[in-house]
Write an enzyme that holds these catalytic residues in place. Structure first.
Site, PDB file in Angstrom:
ATOM      1  N   LEU A  55       0.828  -1.201   0.000  1.00 50.06           N
ATOM      2  CA  LEU A  55       0.000   0.000   0.000  1.00 50.06           C
ATOM      3  C   LEU A  55       0.865   1.255   0.000  1.00 50.06           C
ATOM      4  CD1 LEU A  55      -2.694  -1.109   2.602  1.00 50.06           C
ATOM      5  CD2 LEU A  55      -2.722  -1.399   0.126  1.00 50.06           C
ATOM      6  N   GLY A 110       0.579  -4.933   0.839  1.00 47.98           N
ATOM      7  CA  GLY A 110      -0.434  -5.172  -0.184  1.00 47.98           C
ATOM      8  C   GLY A 110       0.031  -6.172  -1.219  1.00 47.98           C
ATOM      9  N   ASN A 134       3.502  -7.365   6.919  1.00 46.50           N
ATOM     10  CA  ASN A 134       4.371  -6.820   7.963  1.00 46.50           C
ATOM     11  C   ASN A 134       3.837  -5.553   8.615  1.00 46.50           C
ATOM     12  OD1 ASN A 134       4.888  -6.047   5.178  1.00 46.50           O
ATOM     13  ND2 ASN A 134       6.318  -4.584   6.058  1.00 46.50           N
ATOM     14  N   GLU A 135       2.504  -5.377   8.597  1.00 46.87           N
ATOM     15  CA  GLU A 135       1.895  -4.178   9.180  1.00 46.87           C
ATOM     16  C   GLU A 135       2.356  -3.897  10.600  1.00 46.87           C
ATOM     17  OE1 GLU A 135      -0.946  -5.265   5.935  1.00 46.87           O
ATOM     18  OE2 GLU A 135       0.442  -6.287   7.253  1.00 46.87           O
TER      19      GLU A 135
END
Length: 259
Positions: A55, A110, A134-135
């Site tokens: 993202l 994403g 990996n947020e």
């Protein structure tokens, strides 16, 4: 024709999923869905060394709540279309599914999500390449539908530890945990993706499509039922000053690395 399309992500320098990219992607996908002759699509990258960095952080930083809502709806739309696609979808992961330097953080994943929605994932056998959701490394929580998709691929336990740690998995590790189905040498990736596609297309579409729907319906329905709520959750979360601050720091760090 072969009835197979190849979609190459081309949004240099790092194939990040911006609002424009996502909108264009959904339009292209819809065209293929509506084309009777098209039975399968191979997703890959036209940008060397990066499948997708995930993202686009600039879409989530210092923008209006309207913008966040529009952006998040586009992310949802991309996932809904890909995950429910009637076509056979094969991801040929020819590079990183995030930014190349995981130890210094990397982008919300994403790229990994796109690969997870596919029916089959093939990754280039390069120990330098990595993939993951990996947020957590950015202090962001993966939305429930990212989590559901991940659990459906790797199982509950692996998903639980991987999401909590925001792990980025090297290609061999990704294969070991089942995040990707196979590893092949980079130069053979395209041929292998084509061969796998032929294997899947050898079956009657109808039975395969109904089976896919049956397997995925519960997860798809969950986002459809809670779509607006999910948008509002994203807005309230991303608007927090602490989150904005960590995104700004992250962007600064990336600038320094480029410089």
């Amino acid at each position: 024709g072969t009835g197979v399309a190849t979609m190459k992500f081309k949004s240099p320098p790092v194939n990040s999923l911006s609002l424009d990219f996502l909108t264009e992607f959904c339009i292209s996908l819809e065209k293929l869905e509506n084309d009777r002759a098209c039975r399968g699509v191979i997703l890959t990258s036209a940008v060397p060394k990066i499948f997708s960095s995930g993202l686009d952080i600039t879409e989530m930083c210092g923008k209006s709540t309207e913008h966040y809502a529009e952006f998040w709806r586009a992310v949802q739309e991309m996932w809904l279309r890909l995950y429910s696609s009637n076509m056979v979808t094969v991801a040929a992961v020819n590079a990183n599914s995030l930014l190349p330097s995981p130890c210094q953080g990397s982008s919300p994943a994403g790229g990994c999500l796109i690969a997870l929605t596919c029916d089959y994932r093939i990754m280039a056998e390069n120990p330098k390449f990595s993939i993951g959701l990996n947020e957590a490394q950015l202090g962001i929580v993966a939305p429930f539908w990212f989590k559901d998709t991940f659990v459906n691929v790797v199982g509950h336990r692996v998903a639980e530890s991987s999401l909590q740690l925001g792990s980025l998995h090297s290609a061999p590790e990704a294969h070991r945990i089942g995040l990707v189905d196979e590893l092949v040498p980079e130069e053979k990736l395209k041929d292998r993706a084509t061969a796998v596609m032929q294997q899947w297309l050898a079956l009657p579409d109808h039975a395969r499509q109904l089976t896919k729907t049956m397997m995925r319906k519960a997860v798809l329905d969950r986002l459809v039922a809670h779509r607006e709520e999910d948008v509002q959750n994203f807005i309230s979360f991303i608007s927090k000053e602490s989150i904005q601050k960590s995104l700004r720091m992250y962007m600064e760090m990336l600038k320094k690395k480029k410089g």
